[in-house]
Design an enzyme around this catalytic site. Structure first.
Site, PDB file in Angstrom:
ATOM      1  CB  CYS A 233      32.672 -46.777  45.914  1.00  0.00           C
ATOM      2  SG  CYS A 233      34.400 -46.568  45.457  1.00  0.00           S
TER       3      CYS A 233
ATOM      4  NE  ARG B 244      29.807 -51.028  42.874  1.00  0.00           N
ATOM      5  CZ  ARG B 244      28.902 -50.076  42.735  1.00  0.00           C
ATOM      6  NH1 ARG B 244      27.666 -50.279  43.085  1.00  0.00           N
ATOM      7  NH2 ARG B 244      29.238 -48.908  42.223  1.00  0.00           N
ATOM      8  CB  CYS B 245      35.682 -49.584  44.040  1.00  0.00           C
ATOM      9  SG  CYS B 245      34.685 -48.073  43.935  1.00  0.00           S
ATOM     10  N   PRO B 246      36.026 -49.782  47.314  1.00  0.00           N
ATOM     11  CG  PRO B 246      37.259 -48.930  49.110  1.00  0.00           C
ATOM     12  CD  PRO B 246      35.850 -49.042  48.569  1.00  0.00           C
TER      13      PRO B 246
END
Lengths: 84, 373
Positions: B315, A12-14
């Protein structure tokens, strides 16, 4: 021209951008890095990171298996950590 | 310290006082014909008159809804249906509120068309003009200002292009009314009292008499929003609007100066990307993204230190897709922080935030093992 490949699929980001930045730090300017990703945010964040760091996104295509593969041409900022 | 006053600002004292008084005077059903009902009707119509004066239209053109999302859904759907003979296309910018984009998809399906924006979040006027002039457009929607990044849109030019094509323009002014001068270049305009310090539970839709619309829901005495709205909420919303407009210029200068100060301070923080138009913007909104940081972690850490902020990142939240606004602008979607300064904000508040933020970003980066990138 062949270069480093970073597999950030499932992250998942980042994290995809962090893994990509770490690979870029180890690679010389003018080389290419391919990052594999599946998180939707990476579609936007990889080009944004490249813009902020002076790199160039050459293109994105479906990756073998699953996810996508984005190729980045490293600019002058490669090979050296930022001043921070 | 509340720095997330976009869309839901602290209730203005004038709104609370007017709401309280209206509970005594206007509790009755405004549809009834007795004295109590007529009193409620008078209060409701006086509130509508205030909105009409501020927006530059006639009182009969002002309709009250139960909330801003309901307003936008109804406006898009009813005009798309009313103009179905003209075509099925609904044109919007790529950075409209999610409610507009969802309503456009609902009404138009594959014929929903989004026009791109530039790096500052401003709609591409040439592409917009081409889109509205194409055959088959039922309705177009463009925000006055983007509530996430603060950028003002070229509404006058966009309206001119739509007008020339005979396409009605819905202007979502939900983030701007009460903060900046509102243009009169619209066919429908939506305003959100909760954003300017009114009570939640009521919102405003102004529709010029010339606009063709057909409800796609059962008929009712209140044709646009069946059942009507809370009279005290409407009265409170009008009182708050009068109050914030009375000292709008001071509130603008005060908050614009503080946002400028914050923009300058954030420019000094390494790897922070400040987003949105630096000049043509709302006076109180500031958005930035921090490289290599999880936006939710930032929000949580800032909250722990006493700062309530917003974020367009996705996120770790249940939302898989990050902010479509940041994405359309080509901005970094992770590490995003969105500030909307309330009117009561002080210079000390802002300076304290500017002092704390670099530490918070560094802490979150360190916790994630990110150094030297």
């Amino acid at each position: 021209m062949s270069g480093a490949v970073v597999d950030a699929r499932g992250l998942r980001c980042p994290l995809p951008v962090i893994r990509l930045a770490a690979a870029a730090r180890e690679a010389p300017a003018g080389s290419e890095v391919v990052v594999l990703w599946s998180d939707p945010a990476a579609r936007h964040d990889i080009p944004a990171w490249a813009r902020m760091r002076g790199h160039t996104v050459l293109g994105t295509e479906p990756a073998e298996g699953d996810g996508f593969a984005t190729t980045v041409l490293l600019g002058e900022g490669a090979g050296a950590p930022s001043s921070t | 310290m509340y720095l997330d006053a976009g869309g839901r600002a602290p209730v203005h004292p004038a709104a609370r006082a007017a709401y309280d008084a209206a509970l005594d005077e206007g509790w009755a059903d405004p549809r009834r014909l007795h004295a109590e009902g007529r009193r409620a009707r008078l209060l409701l119509d006086t509130a509508r008159q205030t909105f009409a004066e501020v927006l530059g239209c006639r009182t009969e053109e002002v309709h009250l809804s139960p909330g801003h999302t309901a307003t936008l859904h109804a406006a898009v759907r009813a005009v798309a249906h009313g103009r179905r003979r003209a075509g099925a296309t609904v044109v919007t910018s790529a950075v409209e509120r999610a409610a507009i984009l969802a309503a456009a998809r609902h009404a138009a399906g594959d014929a929903a068309l989004t026009v791109p924006v530039d790096r500052l979040g401003r709609v591409d006027l040439a592409a917009w003009s081409r889109a509205v002039a194409a055959p088959g457009v039922a309705v177009a929607a463009l925000q006055h200002a983007n509530g996430e990044v603060g950028t003002l849109q070229p509404v006058a030019e966009a309206h001119e292009a739509a007008r020339a094509a005979g396409v009605p323009l819905l202007v979502d002014a939900g983030a701007s009314v009460g903060h900046v001068e509102v243009p009169d270049t619209w066919d429908l305009l939506a305003a959100d009292p909760a954003d300017w310090g009114g009570p939640s539970g009521v919102a405003v839709l102004a529709v010029r008499a010339r606009v063709r619309s057909t409800p796609v829901w059962p008929e009712d005495e209140d044709a646009w929003f069946p059942g009507g709205v809370s009279v005290p909420a409407a009265v409170g919303a009008a009182a708050a609007l009068r109050a914030v407009l009375a000292d709008r210029a001071q509130a603008d200068t005060h908050r614009r100066t503080l946002v400028d100060r914050l923009r300058a301070a954030l420019g000094e923080v390494p790897d922070v990307d400040v987003v949105g138009d630096p000049d043509a913007r709302l006076p109180h909104v500031l958005t930035f993204s921090c490289l290599y940081v999880d936006g939710e972690a930032l929000v949580t850490e800032l909250d722990r230190r006493g700062f309530a902020v917003g974020s367009g990142s996705a996120c770790t939240s249940s939302a898989l897709e990050p902010s479509h606004v940041l994405a359309a602008m080509g901005a970094l979607t992770h590490g995003n922080v969105r500030l909307a300064l309330p009117r009561e904000v002080t210079a000390e508040d802002v300076d304290r935030f500017a002092t704390v933020l670099p530490d918070v970003v560094a802490d979150v980066r360190r916790a994630a093992g990110v150094t030297g990138l």
